[in-house]
Design a protein around this motif. Structure first.
Motif, PDB file in Angstrom:
ATOM      1  N   THR B  55       0.905  -1.200  -0.126  1.00  0.00           N
ATOM      2  CA  THR B  55       0.109   0.113  -0.133  1.00  0.00           C
ATOM      3  C   THR B  55       1.011   1.205   0.111  1.00  0.00           C
ATOM      4  N   SER B  56       0.535   2.302  -0.793  1.00  0.00           N
ATOM      5  CA  SER B  56       1.380   3.360  -0.853  1.00  0.00           C
ATOM      6  C   SER B  56       0.285   4.811  -0.808  1.00  0.00           C
ATOM      7  N   GLY B  57       0.662   5.668  -0.405  1.00  0.00           N
ATOM      8  CA  GLY B  57       0.037   7.077  -0.383  1.00  0.00           C
ATOM      9  C   GLY B  57       0.396   7.958  -1.558  1.00  0.00           C
ATOM     10  N   ILE B  76      -4.669   7.162  -0.245  1.00  0.00           N
ATOM     11  CA  ILE B  76      -4.331   8.774  -0.207  1.00  0.00           C
ATOM     12  C   ILE B  76      -3.069   9.222   0.620  1.00  0.00           C
ATOM     13  N   HIS B  77      -2.956  10.419   0.530  1.00  0.00           N
ATOM     14  CA  HIS B  77      -1.742  11.059   0.997  1.00  0.00           C
ATOM     15  C   HIS B  77      -1.620  10.615   2.682  1.00  0.00           C
ATOM     16  N   GLY B  78      -0.395   9.976   2.995  1.00  0.00           N
ATOM     17  CA  GLY B  78      -0.023   9.900   4.390  1.00  0.00           C
ATOM     18  C   GLY B  78      -0.739   8.885   4.952  1.00  0.00           C
ATOM     19  N   ARG B  79      -1.734   8.194   4.172  1.00  0.00           N
ATOM     20  CA  ARG B  79      -2.815   7.092   4.965  1.00  0.00           C
ATOM     21  C   ARG B  79      -2.266   5.783   4.410  1.00  0.00           C
ATOM     22  N   ALA B  82      -2.426   3.361   7.500  1.00  0.00           N
ATOM     23  CA  ALA B  82      -3.967   3.128   8.061  1.00  0.00           C
ATOM     24  C   ALA B  82      -4.685   1.987   7.021  1.00  0.00           C
ATOM     25  N   PHE B  83      -4.379   2.081   5.580  1.00  0.00           N
ATOM     26  CA  PHE B  83      -4.927   1.038   4.600  1.00  0.00           C
ATOM     27  C   PHE B  83      -4.230  -0.361   4.913  1.00  0.00           C
ATOM     28  N   LEU B  96       2.496  -7.173   4.536  1.00  0.00           N
ATOM     29  CA  LEU B  96       2.357  -5.909   4.103  1.00  0.00           C
ATOM     30  C   LEU B  96       3.498  -5.085   3.911  1.00  0.00           C
ATOM     31  N   ILE B  97       3.785  -4.252   2.801  1.00  0.00           N
ATOM     32  CA  ILE B  97       4.939  -3.541   2.624  1.00  0.00           C
ATOM     33  C   ILE B  97       4.579  -2.190   2.290  1.00  0.00           C
ATOM     34  N   VAL B  98       4.937  -1.272   2.924  1.00  0.00           N
ATOM     35  CA  VAL B  98       4.475   0.312   2.942  1.00  0.00           C
ATOM     36  C   VAL B  98       5.566   1.156   2.289  1.00  0.00           C
TER      37      VAL B  98
END
Lengths: 73, 278
Positions: B55-57, B76-79, B82-83, B96-98
């Motif tokens: 997941t990425s912002g 969404i930006h910065g989130r 959270a996702f 999960l890799i962010v």
């Protein structure tokens, strides 16, 4: 295991953006940018396949292929 | 000294969506090196791509999720965290890799970042620190640092920067590491350990932005910026720190395998609430 030797430098000309990182960091000055600003292996015989170009290429455009010396294409 | 006779062959293309290449990053952008290191880490770990969720912002860094052939969420930006928390809690077996930029992680997403760390949820956050908002034109970020120049700070910034390692450590992340794009093999190793670690992992990777940060601060081209990473960083505890305390340490700062992981704790609550019927 047999001795390793260089097979080829696979350079994706469409992916290369000519940033010059591979040229700068190659310890044996194997690579150069051509007149289209694409990386080319001009001295492949000097390559020691450390793969620093492959690992540091931001465009994922270089692969250093090696093979065992006794293998023939 | 470079290793000679290096016989490890990678096939990173197996994890790429090649139809989106060449990528949108500028020539010399460090984010591509981080992408390469990440994919080599995944290959070395032998992870199943269908069990990886990225997941990425928003930002240059966030574009990574579009290039990898894993499950991906461009959010969404910065989130992104959270996702990622939602995905992880729904199906804890997923990896999960962010990937996050410095602004995405610590300005817009600063709150999500510290709370994900506090919960110690099993997510790997990769903070690609280029010290600037690159995509929007070179505004200064919370990691730009005092005295540096940016489009929005032509006379230099008066803001101090965060120390990502100290912040993540204080917030409770159970794995915290730092490296740079110059140290690409070290990056592979650290990302491997971060993904394998059960708990919230943070890997900060210094990534050059020659287009904005480098140009505004006269750091030269991409290769020069990488040379600077070599000169200004040392392994943790290096003797060189005694002579020059301004050097930045690289390596693993925190590796706490004892800290309880959030999904495990949540599962215990489910079992308690259901009295063993779940």
């Amino acid at each position: 295991m047999g001795k390793l030797k260089l097979k080829e430098h696979l350079i994706g000309r469409n992916w290369c953006k000519g940033c010059g990182i591979c040229v700068h960091f190659c310890p044996k000055s194997v690579l150069e940018l051509d007149d289209e600003d694409k990386a080319v292996a001009v001295r492949p015989e000097d390559c020691i396949y450390c793969k620093l170009c492959e690992l540091r290429c931001p465009d994922l455009a270089i692969e250093v292929k090696i093979q065992k010396e006794d293998e023939n294409e | 000294m470079p290793k000679t006779k290096y016989d490890k062959e990678y096939n990173v293309k197996q994890y790429l969506r090649e139809r989106f290449f060449p990528h949108i990053w500028c020539p010399g952008c460090g984010h591509g090196i981080v992408l390469g290191s990440l994919l080599r880490a995944v290959e070395e770990l032998g992870l199943d791509p269908t069990e990886i969720v990225m997941t990425s912002g928003i930002g240059c860094s966030a574009r990574i999720s579009g290039y990898v052939n894993f499950h991906s969420l461009h959010t969404i930006h910065g989130r992104a965290l959270a996702f990622a928390t939602g995905v992880k809690l729904s199906t804890p077996k997923l990896n999960l890799i962010v990937p996050m930029g410095d602004g995405d992680a610590l300005a817009i997403g600063g709150n999500h970042f510290i709370h994900a760390a506090r919960r110690n949820i099993d997510i790997t956050a990769i903070v690609m620190n280029n010290r600037i908002y690159g995509m929007t034109g070179g505004q200064f970020s919370p990691l730009t640092g005092y005295g540096q120049k940016a489009t929005t700070a032509p006379y230099s910034t008066i803001d101090n920067e965060f120390d990502v390692v100290k912040l993540a450590t204080a917030a409770g992340a159970s794995f915290v590491a730092r490296s740079t794009t110059f140290h690409a093999t070290e990056c592979i190793d650290l990302i491997k350990k971060a993904i394998s670690h059960k708990g919230f992992s943070v890997v900060e990777i210094f990534s050059q932005c020659p287009t904005h940060y480098g140009r505004k601060n006269k750091k030269g081209d991409a290769s020069n910026m990488m040379e600077l990473y070599k000169k200004t960083t040392v392994p943790i505890g290096s003797k060189k720190l005694e002579q020059d305390p301004s050097l930045i340490e690289r390596g693993i700062f925190v590796d706490n395998k004892e800290a309880p992981e959030y999904c495990d704790e949540y599962e215990k609550i489910i079992q308690t609430a259901m009295k063993g019927r779940a």
